[in-house]
Design an enzyme around this catalytic site. Sequence first.
Site, PDB file in Angstrom:
ATOM      1  N   SER A  85       0.837  -1.193   0.000  1.00  0.00           N
ATOM      2  CA  SER A  85       0.000   0.000   0.000  1.00  0.00           C
ATOM      3  C   SER A  85       0.880   1.255   0.000  1.00  0.00           C
ATOM      4  O   SER A  85       1.713   1.422  -0.892  1.00  0.00           O
ATOM      5  CB  SER A  85      -0.950  -0.036   1.202  1.00  0.00           C
ATOM      6  OG  SER A  85      -1.963   0.930   1.080  1.00  0.00           O
ATOM      7  N   ASP A 237      -5.939  -3.166  -2.679  1.00  0.00           N
ATOM      8  CA  ASP A 237      -4.850  -2.953  -1.721  1.00  0.00           C
ATOM      9  C   ASP A 237      -4.163  -4.252  -1.301  1.00  0.00           C
ATOM     10  O   ASP A 237      -4.808  -5.223  -0.908  1.00  0.00           O
ATOM     11  CB  ASP A 237      -5.437  -2.264  -0.481  1.00  0.00           C
ATOM     12  CG  ASP A 237      -4.380  -1.662   0.423  1.00  0.00           C
ATOM     13  OD1 ASP A 237      -3.331  -2.282   0.607  1.00  0.00           O
ATOM     14  OD2 ASP A 237      -4.621  -0.561   0.947  1.00  0.00           O
TER      15      ASP A 237
END
Length: 467
Positions: A85, A237
């Site tokens: 991320s 993500d």
Amino acid sequence: MGGGGSKAPFSNTNTDAASPEKLPPLERLPPARYGKHITMLSIDGGGIRGLIPLVILESLEKKLQDLDGKQARIADYFDVIAGTSTGGLIAAMLAAPDEERKRPRFRVQEITSFYKDHGHNIFKRDGLLGLLYRAIPLMPVLMGPKYDGVYLRDRIEEKMKGLTMGDTRTNIVVPAFNVRSMMPVVFSSFGPRRGPWSRLADICIATSAAPTYFPAHNFPIRSSTTNGSQYHHDLVDGGLAANNPTMIAMAMVAQQINHYRNRYFPPRLDYDKLIVVSLGTTYAKEIDSYTAGDVAQWGALRWVRDGPRRTPLFDMLSCANDYLVNVNIAFLFHSKKFQNNYLRIQDVTLAKRKDNVLSFADKYIRIKSVVPLDKDRFLMKTPMKPMDDASEKNIENLVKVGQKLLQMPVAETDIASGYYHYRRKLPVRGTRQKLPTNGQELHRFAKMLSKERKLRLKNQREGRTSS
């Protein structure tokens, strides 16, 4: 290896190039087979809280520059930089090359400035919908992602234009999650298993596509194993797979050595040869917040959102991932008697909620740290803000947390309980033992990294490799 095509224009250049102090450029880090250790850096996910590991990396880069000159960059010392991320974006920027493809483009300080300058616009939603999202906690559940992600994508495209995984100045490892195949996808600079190199921009956008915050990311890949046909990645993500990517990085190195016989590395993997620096982005861990009776009657919406700030399901998944990765790595390093080669820096706030009032119970630090502290020594005087709070006040606070972490004692994981405690030192009669701080430990690691780099350069010139 590289598949970057023609050189891409860059909007700004390395500030050292214009410096009146002319320094010879550092050579690229020689392969690990010329040294004694394999060096890894891992950076957790956490949105704007990526500023915390950046503060720590600024300190590490400064220490390396003090040892080896002002041209030193983080990518000059690590065989692998892994990130999830926001950590994936940081990893890509650390390893991205300059215009001539010869040196890392960004100093850590420049990446920190990127977060400070653009964070507010990345996490921004204007107009009536913006007001509704701030006023109604269930809006992200009912109305789609909180942010459209356009500003974030545009900034990433500006920074990574024309670059692929094959262009990085050191190996990077970035996980994402494929919602179509329901499996994690791990992108790395070790080489695509099929098809051409993926664009760095696509990988950064994908690993940052946090559900309920940003839309998923889709991009095509042309396969080299199915007559050039095209398939698509449908990604969100990487934190859904591994918010702390340390074990993924270790597994990728083991795969390269044991399966693919990658000649970058020595012929066998000895875990006592690893040097690992793992950086967290902090989180507030509320204990005694829920009971089985509380959650027994919850429906899907309540699991996703409980009040204006709490996301129980995501919080529990994050805590579980953090715990398992930490305990497993700690057990591995302790069992091999080389725990001094592993450094984890993280700030975790343990809190209890009574009568809807949050009160701090204990405090832990993890660079590797999470350590019990006295209640008046908490780094965070108030609960940790959400990952998308990019207000000027919170950005200043996150920088202060990173700076304070460097002053705190080093901690380690108790492999029996999973909790953190101060690193123990053997008592010396007649002396008062001081616990080393994270900053001091980081300095020790900088010396180890510098020594390893110099050994490799020497052995490469002399044609020696490790056995």
